[in-house]
Each structure stands twice: as structure tokens, then as C-alpha cells.
Scaffold this motif. Structure first.
Motif, PDB file in Angstrom:
ATOM      1  N   ASP A 379      -4.877   6.541  -2.101  1.00 66.82           N
ATOM      2  CA  ASP A 379      -3.935   5.790  -1.290  1.00 66.82           C
ATOM      3  C   ASP A 379      -3.932   6.299   0.138  1.00 66.82           C
ATOM      4  N   HIS A 380      -3.435   5.480   1.042  1.00 66.66           N
ATOM      5  CA  HIS A 380      -3.052   5.888   2.386  1.00 66.66           C
ATOM      6  C   HIS A 380      -1.536   5.786   2.440  1.00 66.66           C
ATOM      7  N   ASN A 381      -0.881   6.864   2.863  1.00 67.65           N
ATOM      8  CA  ASN A 381       0.577   6.848   2.875  1.00 67.65           C
ATOM      9  C   ASN A 381       1.118   6.972   4.290  1.00 67.65           C
ATOM     10  N   SER A 382       2.339   6.510   4.464  1.00 66.59           N
ATOM     11  CA  SER A 382       2.960   6.436   5.789  1.00 66.59           C
ATOM     12  C   SER A 382       4.439   6.758   5.652  1.00 66.59           C
ATOM     13  N   TRP A 383       4.929   7.681   6.504  1.00 67.61           N
ATOM     14  CA  TRP A 383       6.327   8.113   6.419  1.00 67.61           C
ATOM     15  C   TRP A 383       6.992   8.009   7.786  1.00 67.61           C
ATOM     16  N   LEU A 384       6.591   7.020   8.574  1.00 64.73           N
ATOM     17  CA  LEU A 384       7.088   6.884   9.939  1.00 64.73           C
ATOM     18  C   LEU A 384       8.470   6.253   9.998  1.00 64.73           C
ATOM     19  N   ASN A 385       9.039   5.921   8.834  1.00 60.80           N
ATOM     20  CA  ASN A 385      10.398   5.389   8.749  1.00 60.80           C
ATOM     21  C   ASN A 385      11.445   6.487   8.596  1.00 60.80           C
ATOM     22  N   SER A 386      11.025   7.745   8.638  1.00 63.51           N
ATOM     23  CA  SER A 386      11.956   8.852   8.394  1.00 63.51           C
ATOM     24  C   SER A 386      12.501   9.448   9.693  1.00 63.51           C
ATOM     25  N   LEU A 387      12.372   8.731  10.796  1.00 63.23           N
ATOM     26  CA  LEU A 387      12.795   9.256  12.098  1.00 63.23           C
ATOM     27  C   LEU A 387      14.272   9.642  12.106  1.00 63.23           C
ATOM     28  N   THR A 388      15.137   8.746  11.613  1.00 62.69           N
ATOM     29  CA  THR A 388      16.574   9.041  11.569  1.00 62.69           C
ATOM     30  C   THR A 388      17.089   9.140  10.144  1.00 62.69           C
ATOM     31  N   ASN A 389      16.180   9.025   9.167  1.00 62.83           N
ATOM     32  CA  ASN A 389      16.563   9.164   7.755  1.00 62.83           C
ATOM     33  C   ASN A 389      15.496  10.001   7.052  1.00 62.83           C
ATOM     34  N   PRO A 390      15.679  11.322   6.986  1.00 56.57           N
ATOM     35  CA  PRO A 390      14.650  12.176   6.355  1.00 56.57           C
ATOM     36  C   PRO A 390      14.384  11.823   4.893  1.00 56.57           C
ATOM     37  N   ASN A 391      15.323  11.122   4.242  1.00 58.34           N
ATOM     38  CA  ASN A 391      15.152  10.764   2.840  1.00 58.34           C
ATOM     39  C   ASN A 391      14.642   9.337   2.635  1.00 58.34           C
ATOM     40  N   ALA A 392      14.136   8.713   3.697  1.00 59.96           N
ATOM     41  CA  ALA A 392      13.546   7.384   3.550  1.00 59.96           C
ATOM     42  C   ALA A 392      12.313   7.471   2.655  1.00 59.96           C
ATOM     43  N   PRO A 393      12.033   6.442   1.850  1.00 65.11           N
ATOM     44  CA  PRO A 393      10.858   6.474   0.970  1.00 65.11           C
ATOM     45  C   PRO A 393       9.548   6.504   1.752  1.00 65.11           C
ATOM     46  N   ALA A 443      -2.178   0.987   5.727  1.00 62.05           N
ATOM     47  CA  ALA A 443      -0.854   0.392   5.938  1.00 62.05           C
ATOM     48  C   ALA A 443       0.037   1.388   6.652  1.00 62.05           C
ATOM     49  N   GLN A 444       0.893   0.864   7.558  1.00 59.65           N
ATOM     50  CA  GLN A 444       1.837   1.701   8.299  1.00 59.65           C
ATOM     51  C   GLN A 444       3.210   1.038   8.254  1.00 59.65           C
ATOM     52  N   ILE A 445       4.219   1.851   7.995  1.00 59.19           N
ATOM     53  CA  ILE A 445       5.584   1.344   7.884  1.00 59.19           C
ATOM     54  C   ILE A 445       6.259   1.382   9.246  1.00 59.19           C
ATOM     55  N   SER A 446       7.151   0.431   9.491  1.00 54.81           N
ATOM     56  CA  SER A 446       7.876   0.378  10.760  1.00 54.81           C
ATOM     57  C   SER A 446       8.964   1.451  10.790  1.00 54.81           C
ATOM     58  N   ASN A 447       9.441   1.764  12.016  1.00 51.87           N
ATOM     59  CA  ASN A 447      10.491   2.777  12.162  1.00 51.87           C
ATOM     60  C   ASN A 447      11.724   2.430  11.347  1.00 51.87           C
ATOM     61  N   ASP A 448      12.081   1.121  11.299  1.00 53.65           N
ATOM     62  CA  ASP A 448      13.298   0.732  10.588  1.00 53.65           C
ATOM     63  C   ASP A 448      13.073   0.546   9.100  1.00 53.65           C
ATOM     64  N   GLY A 449      11.830   0.720   8.623  1.00 53.59           N
ATOM     65  CA  GLY A 449      11.550   0.641   7.198  1.00 53.59           C
ATOM     66  C   GLY A 449      11.586  -0.747   6.607  1.00 53.59           C
ATOM     67  N   ASN A 450      11.664  -1.786   7.457  1.00 52.61           N
ATOM     68  CA  ASN A 450      11.772  -3.152   6.951  1.00 52.61           C
ATOM     69  C   ASN A 450      10.429  -3.846   6.801  1.00 52.61           C
ATOM     70  N   TRP A 451       9.380  -3.295   7.403  1.00 48.52           N
ATOM     71  CA  TRP A 451       8.106  -3.999   7.465  1.00 48.52           C
ATOM     72  C   TRP A 451       6.956  -3.021   7.266  1.00 48.52           C
ATOM     73  N   ALA A 452       5.840  -3.533   6.769  1.00 51.80           N
ATOM     74  CA  ALA A 452       4.606  -2.741   6.692  1.00 51.80           C
ATOM     75  C   ALA A 452       3.476  -3.584   7.240  1.00 51.80           C
ATOM     76  N   LEU A 453       2.744  -3.025   8.192  1.00 54.53           N
ATOM     77  CA  LEU A 453       1.551  -3.664   8.745  1.00 54.53           C
ATOM     78  C   LEU A 453       0.349  -3.145   7.968  1.00 54.53           C
ATOM     79  N   PHE A 454      -0.516  -4.036   7.473  1.00 57.65           N
ATOM     80  CA  PHE A 454      -1.677  -3.567   6.736  1.00 57.65           C
ATOM     81  C   PHE A 454      -2.882  -4.458   7.029  1.00 57.65           C
ATOM     82  N   SER A 455      -4.058  -3.910   6.803  1.00 59.36           N
ATOM     83  CA  SER A 455      -5.306  -4.659   6.969  1.00 59.36           C
ATOM     84  C   SER A 455      -5.968  -4.813   5.614  1.00 59.36           C
ATOM     85  N   SER A 456      -6.728  -5.906   5.455  1.00 57.42           N
ATOM     86  CA  SER A 456      -7.312  -6.192   4.150  1.00 57.42           C
ATOM     87  C   SER A 456      -8.478  -7.156   4.294  1.00 57.42           C
ATOM     88  N   PRO A 457      -9.533  -6.962   3.483  1.00 59.18           N
ATOM     89  CA  PRO A 457     -10.600  -7.972   3.395  1.00 59.18           C
ATOM     90  C   PRO A 457     -10.228  -9.118   2.481  1.00 59.18           C
TER      91      PRO A 457
END
Length: 954
Positions: A379-393, A443-457
């Protein structure tokens, strides 16, 4: 303090520029200290601004599906243009298509090739895109309308002059940090102003990527000469106070030229020089993730540098949990270590970034319900939604590494809880079914945790493109993670309601592209001023027409089509029609001459239309059984049709048919005839390893033992003329081999005839790869020979050709069938390639060369009335062709008589496919003609018809 009160006095106007965090960064640039900033925050909360700050806090939980059962990866759903929305068929999440073949002249796009780099701006209103040539772009995103750019089907992306080695600011939605020679710069997307922040004091260039730590606390980059895996310096600068910077020379163990004594300082492996592979910033204020190569401590080279303490912590091989991609959270570090017992690739471990190997701090998350997948995915994982919530998934996007990997979470975009509950929220399948690096579904998660941008064939369905080193184009998508469920499906468009007889009204409608519909229903009412409420038919989501044969004569009906999914339904417009009065001028009845079962799933019909008939159309009606009255319309044909291939039959089933001739006034039915389909044949695939006695080698071959190889070993050769000859009996065969950057070219012979010249080079290693496949063979002895040419293409570093195994398909009749098996042919079928002189072409055709084609080549056309005519002598003939998402419709004639109209579209590519077969012919000269109609169904992207070969049975 004066500055503080000035800031408070004008805070309203400052906040209008951007988010609260943006304003704070601006204030710090004006000289406001961090202690004053904290006081400023307090005043803002007391002034009622706390809701603004909380708005960007990512959720700790989601409302998505959390079951741990295996969800079979479905075929990739059909897509519309950019800015079209589909619903994931398994989990129900909304997915927005961001790019398509019209974007920037048809260029493929990914977001970026990692989960830990930031592709979302501070307030989730813009994204980053990366082209195949290192080119970088940004694009607006509207969370409220779930669209990009202006919302059109051709959104305009914005290029930046500094390529793709940049990240968004976490506090200013308009700011980008990028590499500018020997400086880290910032660029404002609104004003287009570029400013240098700072660079290494020794003048060395900055490199790799500008990465942001915390709330723009630091911006860092690799530095020095060389390239990825050889950089030895890191430069970090405080963008609010550029005079604060750190030049970290890893190799010399200095910071700003001052020697360091940290006992955990990264060092080189013996005889090598340590080099930086990647860096990422994460959401904590001071922790920088770094991965090294040529390092002394083994494992993956994982490390964290704490800029607050100037100390390092290293991920060593002291236990088994050092593998996998990483992501930095807010004061936490996570890596994809797999299951706790080490047997499964699913699972992450969360660590203390200042003491990475302290097992007392380990938190194991994303643990699988079983540990059986044998590391078949990653997998590729992303935790960029934890800026103001360290316990964000943590966001996880999984992709397959080896073979079929059907387990829970495989091929999915999920969110992983870090609260110890082991909850996994499942949002969508990423459809990364193409074995290449850039197709791994980053895939990368947005700061607010509401969206994920991903690429795919998108499972290879997006069309051909090799610019990213893959065989198919790659596009970018956004999946909605939070903020409401997906809406009901869009409404169909009811195009026509036509009375074709006194008892039948035909309907036709259009389903919106990319619709989330799971079913269509036909609703009817009697009259012209009524609302349809009676369901007269429940149909598949793909249905686009219906024959209502329950109508009464001289009656007006009103119809609508209802599209439904789990979230609700939408109704089409209404249309009405009035059936005519019964008439004595019905056309004469056709004569149904024969109903013949030609396979377990096909019954062929032939009938005679009376001379001078007034019929305007023929319909084929069917029922199941031998004592029933046919009432289900399975085909609507032209009045001149005299035959039909019913390929919707099921094995071992009896059907009864009639032909209905109709005109606008009335209709007449033919006699009935029945047929019973035979039982299906059973097939199995047997694997023969390379060292089986059925494989004979000439020349010099080298056996090797590898855990990834089939049977644990493999053989390779590079000497020209070396051969591996496999003798087998079956209807199909596959050469299973290995491809990598040092692989060369081989020729493949089937039964002594050269079939293909195959380049086995691949940009990244492919284990147990199907290098060549042949199907549709007679169930008789054959030989497959692989000959080494001693050559390679310009990209490869060697001539190696690898043989791992062979897969053979054998066919036998199903035991216990009540239908006798067809007699064996009196002679072996003969394959005639498309370029034989026995085939005559009219119109425009385009020859193509492909390794997968019969004889290594194929021909295609899309011009209306273009023909391919085969003249042959035999009792049966098959048209061998190719089907895919851009294939169209053809008409087939045998001896000048129209036998069928065939839709060659397929949701996924089918090579050497048997598209049409005529059997039971007299043993004499015949012609088989394929005529292009220039049309295609609503799902197909083109009208191409392909001719690969013909198989003739004497």
C-alpha cells in the motif's frame, strides 16, 4: 505587544485573505512572535472565531463500511468525461474523474508518486497534478459542487514553470513551496509572484522535493550534487523567519558546519557512501522523515530527524516490522510492516518518531482478519489529515504485487483507525490492475480528511499510453470520504415510445454516462394525463430499451423510466403512445425452418419470410421448456432478416422459439421449434515447471533458485539460438517467465511456425509474468518453442530470456451429460491468417503488429461498408478477432446471406477471440464476409472491427 493589539484590531480583514492559519503565518512574517501568536489564538477563541479553526479539523471516524469480509474487485466501471461522477459499485462512495484524454492534449496524469507528499492545498480547494515528463500543474477543486476547474467537461489545468518537485503550504491555500536552483522558493497562485526564501550557505543546489513540516514550521529539501540515493545533505528553512535554517550534512555529521555527537547519527555501510532516497514532512512541527540507501543499519533505511533537538532515530532490523511505505503523522510515524505474525502484507505499525525502535510504544493497526495473503500486495499510505487531529485515521491505498490477491482490503482505498480499535473504513476500489510502477494507485488525503486524490490506470480501460512506462494511460480521481452520502443516480432520458402493433409499444432511453444506477424500472399508466405508477418491468442498470407486449389495442399509455440505487431513485421524462386498432391486414407468417443448438450457450435459428410480405420488422420470441408458448422478445430485427444467433442461452436447457412478423397494424406468428443446448465442456489448467521432462533445452541455460519463482526456481539464457521446446496436448498454452531491465528478445514458434517476436524487457521486475499465450488450439499434441535471439532493445541492459513454467489448458466433456458429445472432426482445423491471399478486403483497413495477435499481426477498420471476405472449403468456419472497449458492430454473411449482426464490444480486452462460428456447412466452397457498420453501442468508445484470422474445419 503593540503588534499583537494591531493584529487583533485588524484580524477581521486579515482573516478575509484566507484561513485563520493563513492569517497567523502572515502575522508571523510581520514580526509577531510565537508567544504572541498563542495569545492571539486565545483572543480569537474568546471573540467567537473558534469555529473557523475547528472547520479544518479532520474527523476521527467515518460512516463508511467497516466489515472485514473479502470484496471481489469488480470490473472497472465505465467512465464519463472529466468532472463526471460515478458511484463505487461495492462501497457506494462518490468518485470524481479529474483528468481524461482531452486534458492537456491527452497527457496522462498522476497526483504524485507517494502517499506522504502533500497534493492538497490548505483548505482543500486546489490539488496538484504531475505529468509524465516531470511537469507540474495545479487545479481548482470545489468541495461544495464536487467538481474541478470551472466544472466543465474539459477543465483547464494551470502549469507551473518549476516542474513537479513542490508542495502546498499547510496554512496558505494560495502558496506553493518549490525548488529554485540553490534556493527554496515560494509561489503565490493568486498573484503569480515568486519569492526565494533561502538556500544552503555553501551554495549547493536544493533537490528531490520541497516538503513542508507542520503548519509551515519548516520547509526542507535534499541538497548537494548527485541524484536520488546519492544526496548527502538536507536543507531546512523556517519560511516565517528565513534567517533560521539548518544545513544538515549527513555524511560529514555536521549541522551548519558544527560537528554533531548524536550516537544515532546515520552512517554509511562499509565501503559505501550513504545517500538520501526520500524525505517527507508530515504534520508534526519538527519531525522530518528520511529514507536512506547504502546505510549501515540495514532494514529499509528508515529514519526521522527531529529539528527541535537535532537528533536522529533509526528503524533497524532488530525486529521484523521495518518494511513498507511510511507516513509521518503529528508526533507519530507509521510504516506498512504487515501483520503482527509477519505472514501477511496487511497492517501498519505506529511508532514514536523520537524512539522508533521502542516496542513499548508500538501500536499495530490495520491488522487483517486472517494472515493468508503471503505478501501479495502493498500500500501507499497518507497521514496528512493529522495536522490538527493527531488521532485522525491513516489513508491506505492498496495495490497488487503478485498474481491474484483477493483478500479483505485488496485493491481498496481505506482509512485506518489509530485508536486501538483496529477499525478500517472502506471507501472504493482503485482499479490499479496494471503491473507498472506509476499505476500503483498513489493516494493522498486532504488536510480536512474529507477527500482523497488518487491516480489509476482504471484496470487498463483508459486507452493506450506509454508515457509513464505503462501500457495504458493513467488518470487522476477524487473519492469523497466524508461530508454526506452520495446522491441518488441521475435520471435517464426517455427518447421514444412507439406503438409498433396493436399489442406492442417499444421504448428507448439513454442512461447518463458514469451513472450510479443499479437497476432500471419501466412504469406505465393508462391515459395521456396520468402519472406512471405501475411497474411493468424491472431491468438491469445497462438496459436501454424495452418491448411492452402487454398493451391493449386502441389504448393510450404513458411511460417513464426509473433509475435506482441504494440511495434512492430518479425518474425520467414521460412519453406516451397509442396502439392502433386491430387490423385484418396482418403480414403473412414466416416459416421457422430450424432451431439448432450449436454450443452450450448458442441456438441458431433460420426462417423464411413470405415473398412480398408487408412486414416491417421481425421479432424472435422465446420461452424455456418444450410445452410453453414463446412470449419473451429476445431480438428485434429487420423485416429482411432470415436468421438469428441466440447467444443468451444456458447450457443443458430446452427452449422453444417463434418468429413474429409485424407491421404498424398487426402481427403474425410463425410455427414453433425447439432445441436443447448441450452440457458445457470442462476445462482445467495444468502447470508444468521449467524442469519438467516435457521441456527440452538446447544451448546454454542457467538454472536459478528464487522464492518468487514458480516452483522456487527458474532458468535463463542469453546465447543466440538457445531453445526451450515444450511438448504438450491441450487447447491453450502460456509461457510463464520473468521480465526486468536486463531482459532481451525471443522468438516464439507454435508447432514449428513462427508466431511472434517478443521483447521481454520491463522497466520494473515482473515475476511469473505471462510472456506469450496461445488459445483456440485443437485438443491435440502441440509444441511451443522459445528461441533466444541474443538481442535487446535500446532500453534494456541485457539479452536474458527467462523460462519459469508453462500453463496448459485441457478440455474434456462434462461427465454425466445427457447430450452426446459432438463427433470428432474428420480432419484437423486449419488456421488462415488475416493476410492470406484467401482473404479479400474492400474499403479502408489498417494493419497492426502485436505480439498477442495470431501470427503476430492483425487488421482493423471502422469505415461503413468496408468488407473482409474469406473464400474457403470446409464444413465450419470461425472468425478470430479482437474485442475491447473501443470495438464496434459488424454484420456477418455466409455465402452472401446475412447471418447476424454482432457487437464486438467487450469491457476488457479479449485477444484471439472467436467472434462468430458457422458450422454444419456442406463440404464445398463457401464465403464468409465481415462488413463494417460504422456503428457501436452506447458503452463503446469506438466503432473498430478487428480481423485476426479464420479457422476452417474440413
Amino acid at each position: 505587544m503593540t503588534k499583537l493589539f494591531q493584529a487583533i484590531l485588524f484580524s477581521g480583514s486579515v482573516l478575509l485573505i484566507g484561513s485563520t492559519a493563513t492569517a497567523l503565518a502572515q502575522l508571523m512574517r510581520k514580526g509577531l512572535g510565537r508567544r504572541d501568536v498563542r495569545l492571539f489564538l486565545t483572543v480569537l477563541f474568546l471573540s467567537g472565531f473558534s469555529s473557523l479553526l475547528r472547520a479544518q479539523t479532520a474527523p476521527s471516524t467515518y460512516s463508511a463500511y467497516t466489515g472485514t469480509d473479502t470484496k471481489t474487485i469488480p470490473p472497472a466501471p465505465a467512465l464519463g468525461s472529466a468532472n463526471s461522477v460515478i458511484t463505487d459499485p461495492t462501497f457506494g462512495s462518490r468518485i470524481l474523474r479529474v483528468t481524461d484524454p482531452n486534458t492537456n492534449g491527452g497527457e496522462s496524469f498522476i497526483s504524485t508518486d507517494a502517499g506522504f507528499h502533500r497534493t492538497w492545498n490548505a483548505n482543500s480547494t486546489a490539488i496538484k497534478l504531475t505529468g509524465p515528463h516531470g511537469d507540474g500543474y495545479w487545479l481548482e477543486f470545489s468541495p461544495s459542487t464536487f467538481s474541478v476547474g470551472t466544472g466543465s467537461s474539459d477543465p483547464v489545468i494551470h502549469p507551473v514553470s518549476f516542474g513537479a518537485t513542490w508542495e502546498w503550504s499547510t496554512v496558505d491555500p494560495d502558496r506553493i513551496y518549490f525548488l529554485n536552483g540553490n534556493q527554496i522558493g515560494e509561489y503565490n497562485t493568486s498573484t503569480r509572484v515568486t519569492t526565494n526564501i533561502g538556500g544552503p550557505s555553501n551554495g549547493d543546489p536544493v533537490a528531490y522535493m520541497a516538503v513542508v513540516l507542520g503548519q509551515d514550521d519548516w520547509v526542507c529539501a535534499a541538497a548537494g550534487s548527485g541524484g536520488q540515493d546519492t544526496y548527502t545533505e538536507i536543507f531546512c528553512v523556517n519560511p516565517a523567519s528565513p534567517s533560521i535554517y539548518k544545513l544538515i550534512d549527513v555524511y560529514k555529521k555536521t549541522i551548519n558546519g558544527v560537528p554533531q555527537t548524536d550516537p544515532n547519527w546515520p552512517t554509511s555501510a562499509p565501503g559505501q557512501t550513504i545517500g538520501i532516497h526520500d524525505i517527507s514532512g508530515g504534520t508534526g512541527a519538527s519531525w522530518l522523515e528520511v529514507t536512506f540507501h547504502q546505510q549501515s543499519w540495514g532494514a529499509n533505511g528508515g529514519a526521522v530527524f527531529d529539528l527541535a533537538t537535532n537528533t536522529w532515530s533509526l528503524v533497524t532490523a532488530a525486529d521484523i516490522y521495518w518494511s513498507g511505505h511510511v507516513s509521518m503523522g503529528n508526533g507519530k510515524y507509521a510504516n506498512s510492516a504487515g501483520s503482527i505474525n509477519g505472514s501477511d502484507s496487511r497492517g501498519l505499525v505506529v511508532r514514536n518518531p523520537d524512539n522508533l525502535m521502542n516496542s513499548a510504544d508500538y501500536l499495530f493497526v490495520d491488522q487483517p482478519p486472517n494472515t493468508l495473503n503471503q505478501w501479495c500486495d502493498d500500500d501507499h499510505n497518507s497521514w496528512l489529515n493529522s495536522l490538527t487531529n493527531p488521532n485522525a485515521p491513516i489513508l491506505s491505498s492498496r495495490y497488487t504485487i503478485v498474481g491474484s490477491c483477493q483478500f479483505a482490503w485488496a485493491g481498496e482505498i481505506d482509512a485506518v483507525a489509530v485508536d486501538g480499535s483496529n477499525t478500517v473504513w472502506r471507501f472504493a476500489h482503485n482499479h490499479t490492475g496494471v503491473n507498472c510502477y506509476y499505476g500503483e494507485g498513489f493516494a493522498q488525503i486532504s488536510n480536512d480528511g474529507n477527500w482523497a486524490l488518487f491516480s489509476s490506470p482504471w484496470d487498463g480501460t483508459l486507452g493506450p499510453d506509454t508515457s509513464f512506462g505503462c501500457t495504458t494511460r493513467i488518470d487522476t480521481f477524487i473519492v469523497q470520504l466524508a461530508n454526506g452520502p452520495p446522491p441518488p443516480p441521475p435520471a435517464p432520458a426517455l427518447n421514444a415510445a412507439t406503438a409498433v402493433s396493436s399489442t406492442e409499444i417499444d421504448l428507448a432511453w439513454t442512461n447518463p454516462a458514469g451513472s450510479s444506477t443499479t437497476a432500471n424500472s419501466v412504469l406505465r399508466c393508462t391515459g395521456s394525463a396520468c402519472t406512471p405508477s405501475t411497474v411493468v418491468a424491472s431491468l438491469a442498470a445497462t438496459a436501454a430499451g424495452y418491448h411492452d407486449i402487454s398493451a391493449a389495442a386502441s389504448t393510450t399509455y404513458t411511460y417513464l423510466i426509473r433509475a435506482s440505487n441504494a440511495r434512492g431513485s430518479s425518474n425520467s421524462n414521460v412519453r406516451g403512445a397509442t396502439t392502433p386498432a386491430p387490423s385484418s391486414s396482418a403480414p403473412p407468417a414466416p416459416a421457422l425452418n430450424s432451431a439448432t443448438a450449436v454450443s452450450p450457450t448458442e441456438i441458431d435459428l433460420a426462417w423464411t419470410n413470405p415473398a412480398g410480405s408487408s412486414a416491417t420488422g421481425d421479432s424472435v420470441l422465446r420461452c424455456t421448456g418444450s410445452a410453453c408458448t414463446p412470449s419473451t422478445v429476445v431480438a428485434s430485427l429487420a423485416a429482411t432478416a432470415a436468421g438469428y444467433h441466440d447467444t443468451s442461452a444456458e447450457a443443458s436447457t430446452t427452449y422453444t422459439y417463434l418468429i413474429r412478423a409485424s407491421n404498424p397494424s398487426a402481427s403474425s406468428n410463425s410455427n414453433v421449434r425447439g432445441a436443447t443446448t448441450p452440457a458445457p465442456s470442462s476445462s482445467k489448467v495444468v502447470r508444468y515447471e521449467w524442469n519438467n521432462s516435457a521441456v527440452q533445452y538446447t544451448g546454454t541455460w542457467y538454472p536459478k533458485s528464487y522464492s518468487w519463482a514458480s516452483g522456487g526456481s527458474i532458468v535463463m539464457a542469453m546465447d543466440a539460438g538457445g531453445q526451450a521446446k515444450f511438448t504438450f496436448t491441450g487447447t491453450g498454452v502460456k509461457w510463464i517467465g520473468y521480465r526486468d531491465q536486463w531482459s532481451g528478445i525471443a522468438q516464439v514458434y507454435l508447432d514449428g511456425v513462427l508466431k511472434a517476436t517478443i521483447d521481454t524487457y520491463a522497466a520494473s521486475a515482473q515475476t511469473q509474468a505471462t510472456v506469450y499465450a496461445a488459445s483456440g488450439l485443437s485438443n491435440a499434441p502441440h509444441s511451443l518453442t522459445i528461441e533466444v535471439t541474443g538481442q535487446h532493445d535500446s532500453n534494456s541492459g541485457g539479452d536474458w530470456v527467462w523460462v519459469n513454467a508453462f500453463d496448459v489448458t485441457t478440455v474434456s466433456s462434462t461427465a454425466g451429460s445427457s447430450t452426446p458429445a459432438a463427433p470428432a472432426p474428420s480432419a484437423k482445423p486449419t488456421r488462415i491468417e488475416q493476410n492470406s491471399t484467401a482473404v479479400v478486403y474492400t474499403g479502408t483497413w489498417f494493419p497492426k503488429t502485436y505480439a498477442w495477435a495470431s501470427g503476430g499481426s492483425i487488421i482493423m477498420s471502422m469505415d461503413t461498408n468496408a468488407r473482409a471476405t474469406l473464400t474457403f472449403t470446409g464444413t465450419a468456419v470461425s472468425w478470430i478477432g479482437y474485442r475491447d472497449q473501443w470495438s464496434g458492430i459488424a454484420q456477418v454473411y455466409v455465402d452472401g446471406v446475412l447471418k447476424g449482426t454482432i457487437d464486438t464490444y467487450a469491457a476488457s480486452a479479449q485477444t484471439q477471440a472467436s467472434i462468430y462460428t458457422a458450422s454444419g456447412l456442406t463440404d464445398r466452397s463457401h464465403t464468409l464476409a465481415i462488413e463494417i457498420t460504422g456503428t457501436h453501442n452506447a458503452v463503446s468508445g469506438g466503432s473498430w472491427v478487428w480481423v485476426d484470422a479464420f479457422v476452417v474445419t474440413p
